[in-house]
Design a protein around this motif. Structure first.
Motif, PDB file in Angstrom:
ATOM      1  N   ILE A   1       0.856  -1.188   0.000  1.00 33.78           N
ATOM      2  CA  ILE A   1       0.000   0.000   0.000  1.00 33.78           C
ATOM      3  C   ILE A   1       0.892   1.239   0.000  1.00 33.78           C
ATOM      4  CG2 ILE A   1      -1.731   1.305   1.317  1.00 33.78           C
ATOM      5  CD1 ILE A   1      -2.897  -1.319   0.329  1.00 33.78           C
TER       6      ILE A   1
ATOM      7  N   HIS B   1      -3.020   0.645  -3.859  1.00 32.61           N
ATOM      8  CA  HIS B   1      -2.362  -0.649  -3.741  1.00 32.61           C
ATOM      9  C   HIS B   1      -1.506  -0.834  -4.994  1.00 32.61           C
ATOM     10  CE1 HIS B   1      -2.232  -5.103  -4.449  1.00 32.61           C
ATOM     11  NE2 HIS B   1      -1.747  -5.020  -3.223  1.00 32.61           N
TER      12      HIS B   1
ATOM     13  N   ARG C   1      -6.619  -6.989  -7.197  1.00 35.15           N
ATOM     14  CA  ARG C   1      -7.680  -6.711  -6.215  1.00 35.15           C
ATOM     15  C   ARG C   1      -7.726  -7.785  -5.140  1.00 35.15           C
ATOM     16  NH1 ARG C   1     -10.415  -6.044 -10.854  1.00 35.15           N
ATOM     17  NH2 ARG C   1     -11.807  -7.791 -10.400  1.00 35.15           N
TER      18      ARG C   1
ATOM     19  N   MET D   1      -4.831  -7.169  -2.804  1.00 35.88           N
ATOM     20  CA  MET D   1      -5.128  -6.034  -1.932  1.00 35.88           C
ATOM     21  C   MET D   1      -6.035  -6.463  -0.785  1.00 35.88           C
ATOM     22  SD  MET D   1      -6.980  -2.435  -2.903  1.00 35.88           S
ATOM     23  CE  MET D   1      -7.064  -1.087  -1.743  1.00 35.88           C
TER      24      MET D   1
ATOM     25  N   THR E   1      -3.945   0.225  -8.037  1.00 36.86           N
ATOM     26  CA  THR E   1      -5.378   0.118  -7.757  1.00 36.86           C
ATOM     27  C   THR E   1      -5.806   1.170  -6.766  1.00 36.86           C
ATOM     28  OG1 THR E   1      -5.305  -2.273  -8.130  1.00 36.86           O
ATOM     29  CG2 THR E   1      -7.181  -1.434  -6.864  1.00 36.86           C
TER      30      THR E   1
ATOM     31  N   GLN F   1      -8.113   0.955 -11.931  1.00 34.93           N
ATOM     32  CA  GLN F   1      -6.855   0.221 -11.938  1.00 34.93           C
ATOM     33  C   GLN F   1      -6.071   0.601 -13.193  1.00 34.93           C
ATOM     34  OE1 GLN F   1      -8.906  -3.745 -11.081  1.00 34.93           O
ATOM     35  NE2 GLN F   1      -7.023  -3.895  -9.875  1.00 34.93           N
TER      36      GLN F   1
ATOM     37  N   TYR G   1     -11.880  -1.753   3.634  1.00 32.16           N
ATOM     38  CA  TYR G   1     -11.706  -0.833   2.515  1.00 32.16           C
ATOM     39  C   TYR G   1     -11.903   0.640   2.865  1.00 32.16           C
ATOM     40  CZ  TYR G   1     -11.294  -4.329  -1.184  1.00 32.16           C
ATOM     41  OH  TYR G   1     -10.866  -5.326  -2.014  1.00 32.16           O
TER      42      TYR G   1
ATOM     43  N   TYR H   1      -9.304   3.340   2.530  1.00 30.22           N
ATOM     44  CA  TYR H   1      -8.637   3.485   1.234  1.00 30.22           C
ATOM     45  C   TYR H   1      -9.510   4.134   0.161  1.00 30.22           C
ATOM     46  CZ  TYR H   1      -5.260   0.834   3.691  1.00 30.22           C
ATOM     47  OH  TYR H   1      -4.346   0.453   4.638  1.00 30.22           O
TER      48      TYR H   1
END
Length: 153
Positions: free
Chosen positions: A13, A18, A48, A51, A93, A107, A144, A147
Motif C-alpha cells: 500500500i 495498492h 484486487r 489487496m 489500484t 486500476q 476498505y 482506502y
C-alpha cells in the motif's frame, strides 16, 4: 512461508493505493509475444484479490463466514499501449466507490511510468445462496473504508 515473504507476494500500500507488481509470462501472450487483451482483466483481478488479502480479508473467508462473493457488475477498459513478454508491470489500484453492496475501482496497468491500460470496474456483493445483491459485510467495508480515494489525478 514467513509473513514478510507472503506479504511481498501481495504487493504493498502507498497512501490510498495498492501497488501490485507482476511479470508477463509466455502464457499471458499471443503468438506475437503481446499480452492477450483478456489477460489484463486477470492481472487486475489478481491485484484486487492481493489487496483484499493484504487488508486482512480473503475471498474464501467472505464465502465461508458471510456466504457472499464479490462479482463484477460493470467494467470498462481503455487500451493505450501493449505489454510484451517478460515486461515488468505494476497494477496501481485505487478504490473510487464504496456503497452499501458495491465497490468501484480504478486500476492502471503500467510499465515504468507509462500507462498501458486503464480499467474502471464496479463490483457487487452477492449472496451465494440467492445470487442477488446483498449488503456488504462490516468486515469488508471496514477493511476498505480507509482506502476510499475520490480525488482525481
Amino acid at each position: 512461508m514467513t509473513d514478510k515473504r507472503e506479504n511481498s507476494l501481495l504487493g504493498h500500500i502507498e497512501g490510498k493505493r495498492h501497488i501490485f507488481p507482476l511479470m508477463v509470462f509466455y502464457e499471458d501472450t499471443d503468438a506475437g509475444g503481446i499480452v492477450y487483451h483478456a489477460n489484463y482483466l486477470a492481472f487486475a483481478e489478481r491485484a484486487r484479490s492481493a489487496m483484499l488479502n493484504l487488508l486482512g480479508v480473503s475471498n474464501s473467508s467472505l464465502a465461508e463466514r458471510h456466504k457472499v462473493a464479490i462479482a463484477v457488475r460493470h467494467c470498462t477498459l481503455d487500451f493505450r499501449r501493449a505489454a510484451r513478454l517478460e515486461d515488468r508491470l505494476i497494477v496501481d489500484t485505487r478504490l473510487i466507490k464504496l456503497g452499501g453492496a458495491s465497490l468501484g475501482f480504478e486500476q492502471k496497468i503500467m510499465r515504468d511510468d507509462e500507462v498501458l491500460v486503464v480499467i474502471e470496474i464496479y463490483l457487487a456483493c452477492v449472496s451465494l445462496q440467492e445470487l442477488r445483491a446483498q449488503r456488504m459485510p462490516d468486515e469488508l467495508r471496514t477493511a476498505y473504508a480507509t482506502y476510499l480515494d475520490v480525488n482525481e489525478d
